[in-house]
Design an enzyme around this catalytic site. Structure first.
Site, PDB file in Angstrom:
ATOM      1  CG  ASP A   1     -11.417  -1.683  -0.905  1.00 45.31           C
ATOM      2  OD1 ASP A   1     -10.733  -2.702  -1.095  1.00 45.31           O
ATOM      3  OD2 ASP A   1     -11.018  -0.531  -1.151  1.00 45.31           O
TER       4      ASP A   1
ATOM      5  CG  ASP B   1      -1.976  -1.050   1.197  1.00 46.08           C
ATOM      6  OD1 ASP B   1      -2.313  -1.506   0.089  1.00 46.08           O
ATOM      7  OD2 ASP B   1      -2.483  -1.439   2.269  1.00 46.08           O
TER       8      ASP B   1
END
Length: 252
Positions: A130, A11
């Site tokens: 997500d 990330d």
């Protein structure tokens, strides 16, 4: 027997690898390309780079990251974050990435999935989902780096992205992300039992048993791993050796 994959996830926030809990409270974990090169040497099957604030801040994905990675990473890698149009996909793939990942832009413009698959092939198009639990056996899709509820049901959306031509789904449980308490087996199983394309499970790995369970119980085709690798709790090789002992087909 299909080979299962171990995929370190990087990330990226402002050029650095970070890791948080449920998408907040971020900690620095190093330079993305150097870390990816290390995982390449360690025997990872693929790498995923996600620019986690690109969509929220309406920034263009850091195209240079794809180019930098191409110089040091020799396994397949995926770049995601802030990709909004076909030209973005073309530029990232041209720089050296093997796949792109889209989430916010896919929800806002589902035709991007269809057009991307048509132009570049389904194998290049990963749709990231997500998902957050809203009630028993129901999960909602979130966009803008987990900040905005979309109103879409995660399972129905997964089926739709497959029909649109996505080659793979990157499924993150927002409830479990960074908790190290294990993947969301119920969510993962709900998606893997609905679609016929590969599903990468993400969010919650804290020990090697968690990787085993999401593959064996929930049917994941690959596991995305961050914290336990970034902070040295386990190596990629240890994970692969463990999974092989558990009867899971892993490539060394």
């Amino acid at each position: 027997m299909i080979t299962k994959r171990i995929i370190p996830c990087l990330d990226v926030n402002r050029g650095r690898v970070v890791k948080g809990i449920s998408f907040i409270n971020l900690r620095d974990a190093g330079d993305p390309v150097e870390l990816a090169a290390y995982y390449d040497r360690e025997g990872a099957d693929e790498i995923v780079f996600l620019d986690i604030t690109a969509s929220h801040e309406r920034r263009k994905t850091v195209i240079e990251l794809a180019g930098r990675a191409a110089e040091k990473v020799f396994i397949p890698y995926t770049i995601g974050g802030g990709i909004n149009k076909i030209e973005d996909i073309r530029e990232i793939l041209k720089k050296g990435a093997d796949k792109i990942s889209i989430n916010t832009s896919a929800v806002e413009n589902p035709n991007l999935i269809k057009e991307g698959a048509r132009v570049f092939g389904s194998q290049c198009i990963v749709v990231a989902i997500d998902a957050k639990k809203v009630e028993s056996s129901n999960w909602e899709v979130y966009i803008h780096g987990g900040r905005t509820p979309s109103g879409k049901d995660a399972v129905m959306w997964a089926k739709q992205v497959e029909e649109l031509g996505a080659g793979e789904i990157l499924l993150t449980s927002m409830d479990m992300d960074g908790t190290k308490e294990g993947y969301d087996l119920e969510l993962t199983r709900a998606i893997t039992s609905t679609v016929n394309i590969p599903v990468i499970a993400s969010g919650g790995a804290g020990k090697l048993e968690h990787l085993r369970d999401v593959i064996k119980i929930a049917g994941a085709d690959a596991v995305l791993v961050a914290s336990i690798f970034h902070y040295g709790e386990f190596t990629v090789r240890q994970a692969k050796e463990y999974l092989r002992k558990e009867g899971i087909n892993i490539r060394f």
